[in-house]
Scaffold this active site. Structure first.
Site, PDB file in Angstrom:
ATOM      1  N   LYS A  80       6.213 -27.866  32.466  1.00 36.20           N
ATOM      2  CA  LYS A  80       6.844 -27.722  31.070  1.00 36.20           C
ATOM      3  C   LYS A  80       5.810 -26.831  30.205  1.00 36.20           C
ATOM      4  O   LYS A  80       4.781 -26.907  30.386  1.00 36.20           O
ATOM      5  CB  LYS A  80       7.255 -28.823  30.399  1.00 36.20           C
ATOM      6  CG  LYS A  80       8.210 -28.753  28.906  1.00 36.20           C
ATOM      7  CD  LYS A  80       8.466 -30.028  28.452  1.00 36.20           C
ATOM      8  CE  LYS A  80       9.055 -29.859  27.169  1.00 36.20           C
ATOM      9  NZ  LYS A  80       9.560 -31.267  26.577  1.00 36.20           N
ATOM     10  N   SER A 155      14.020 -31.450  24.943  1.00 35.92           N
ATOM     11  CA  SER A 155      13.304 -30.455  24.965  1.00 35.92           C
ATOM     12  C   SER A 155      12.836 -29.826  26.362  1.00 35.92           C
ATOM     13  O   SER A 155      12.173 -28.598  26.334  1.00 35.92           O
ATOM     14  CB  SER A 155      12.089 -30.467  24.069  1.00 35.92           C
ATOM     15  OG  SER A 155      11.236 -31.470  24.557  1.00 35.92           O
ATOM     16  N   SER A 179      13.764 -36.094  25.518  1.00 30.06           N
ATOM     17  CA  SER A 179      13.421 -34.823  26.113  1.00 30.06           C
ATOM     18  C   SER A 179      13.578 -34.800  27.475  1.00 30.06           C
ATOM     19  O   SER A 179      13.725 -33.658  28.202  1.00 30.06           O
ATOM     20  CB  SER A 179      12.133 -34.241  25.584  1.00 30.06           C
ATOM     21  OG  SER A 179      12.396 -33.954  24.054  1.00 30.06           O
TER      22      SER A 179
END
Length: 475
Positions: A80, A155, A179
């Site tokens: 990420k 997210s 997330s």
């Protein structure tokens, strides 16, 4: 995108060890999949073609020279864009970070690489990971492989989309309010929030934050276990990391016969979409047919649980990212700006009082878990929403007084020692994935993964998840 799913992490390492393929061939395939996914979904900020291939060639050469391969030898992984990786542009989805290139990778990345995994790219995140939708002013909209007009969630939406699109068997994510689990549910993959501190959290300005977790998004529970085996364990880089070794063998259990589960469809206050409810109820019935006892229970929680999590989230953003407003306010996501502005107004006593609510929530959850293996509930209250929507569309109460929230995940970040996993439970009539959330006892990570593995088999045998296992329809 390639229309055949990628092999699991274990099959990759087995095939390389048997000489049926090489790390270079595996990585070349993953890179081709990454470019195909990026063109359709915008799920990467970087694809590391030359570096990943060079790393794979070096890995092949090392094994040929007699060096023992690691447990993840040659397995491609995506990281990420919130998580620092040495030598790579890391933006946190924001213009305010400039062109930061870290000189040291986060511990979770170093552990994956030490096990032999090869980073093939960085995945998209909303600005500072603030949202359940993966969009940022810097990188634009990320889309869902099951329907590009819908969000993959956030997210860790780029990671969820990359896994669901068949690029990698697992990807790294972070989970402060869902997330990892939200994109797992929307993308039809496994998403695991371990108990707080099981994977050291080393990327925040504070080592004392108590809602933040690293976790895997994976094609299967097996792949999630492989990620955990490589990354879990204490480190002095995080004073709050748990002094618990991870035991992958303990994630294998003998079916579901005699296992006891509580089922709450709404946690006491959510409005849940009928298609989601139908999928979760069908999954519960499949677990019963597999020998489990699934009992519907009532949790006395109220919307205060979600509202107080939002308060903490506002304070989190104000404390860690509020300095960006002075220069970048006009270039930041306006919802994020609103969170920061609100966080700056909340007083210390008001925030401290949230611990009273959290304590009461734990007492109530502990009573439900007593004598049971886990709590089951939907991961999200709705299927993947359109990319045109935002978090603000999921803040109001419905006419019947039920809370119209997006996810049922954030309450379990308030109870962060409890591991929580999102498992694919099937598809809605419109072909969108639904996630079943499994919430376990404190620090019982291996137990939750073991239950999830057994449930994964039971749901597949019941015919509920065959289509999910095959993956999104080809473009």
């Amino acid at each position: 995108m390639p229309d055949t799913p990628p092999p699991s992490a274990r099959s990759i390492t087995d095939d390389i060890a048997a000489g049926r393929t090489s790390a270079r061939e595996v990585i070349a395939d993953a890179l081709a999949r990454a470019h195909a996914a990026q063109a359709r979904l915008n799920c990467f900020t970087l694809i590391l073609d030359d570096e990943a291939l060079a790393t794979a060639e070096a890995a092949d050469a090392a094994v040929a020279a007699g060096r023992a391969p690691g447990p993840l030898h040659g397995v491609p992984v995506a990281i990420k864009d919130l998580t620092p990786t040495r030598g790579h542009l890391t933006t946190l989805g924001s213009h305010s970070t400039g062109d930061w290139v870290p000189d040291r990778s986060a511990l979770v990345v170093r552990r994956l690489e030490a096990a032999g995994a090869i980073v093939i790219g960085k995945t998209t995140t909303p600005e500072f990971a603030h949202s359940s939708f993966t969009y940022s002013p810097r990188w634009g909209v990320t889309r869902n492989p099951w329907d590009p007009e819908r969000s993959p969630g956030g997210s860790s939406g780029g990671s969820g989309a990359a896994v669901a699109a068949g690029v990698v068997p697992f990807a790294e994510g972070t989970d402060m309010g869902g997330s990892v689990r939200i994109p797992a549910a929307f993308c039809g993959v496994v998403g695991f929030k371990p108990s707080l501190g099981r994977i050291p959290m080393t990327i925040l300005p504070s080592q004392f934050d108590d809602i933040s977790h690293f976790g895997p998004l994976a094609r299967s529970v097996d792949d999630a276990v492989a990620f955990m085996a490589a990354t879990a364990g204490p480190s002095d880089e995080d004073i709050g990391s748990l002094p618990l070794p991870f035991d992958a063998a303990a994630t294998r259990i003998d079916g579901l016969a005699g296992r006891r589960f509580a089922l709450s469809m709404d946690l006491g206050y959510y409005a849940v979409d009928p298609a989601v409810e139908a999928s979760v109820l069908a999954a519960a019935e499949a677990l019963r047919r597999a020998g489990a006892v699934v009992e519907e229970v009532r949790l006395p929680w109220t919307r205060a649980a979600s509202d107080r999590w939002v308060d903490l989230w506002c304070v989190f953003m104000a404390a860690f990212q509020g300095h960006s407003l002075a220069e970048y306010r006009d270039r930041m996501d306006p919802i994020l700006v609103g969170l920061i502005d609100r966080g700056l107004t909340l007083g210390a006593v008001e925030v401290k009082r949230i611990e009273i609510l959290r304590s009461r929530m734990w007492d109530e959850l502990a009573a439900v878990l007593a004598g049971r293996d886990a709590l089951l509930c939907p991961t999200c209250a709705v299927p993947a929403p359109p990319v045109t929507q935002t978090d603000d569309d999921f803040m109001a109460d419905r006419p019947d007084g039920r809370y119209g929230g997006l996810d049922l995940t954030a309450p379990f970040n308030l109870l962060s020692p409890c591991p929580a996993l999102s498992l694919p439970a099937g598809l809605t009539p419109r072909g969108l994935p639904v996630g079943l959330q499994i919430v376990g006892h404190r620090h019982a990570d291996e137990a939750v993964l073991g239950l999830a593995r057994a449930m994964e088999s039971a749901l597949l045998e019941a015919g509920l998840t065959e289509a999910v296992r095959r993956g999104p329809p080809a473009e």
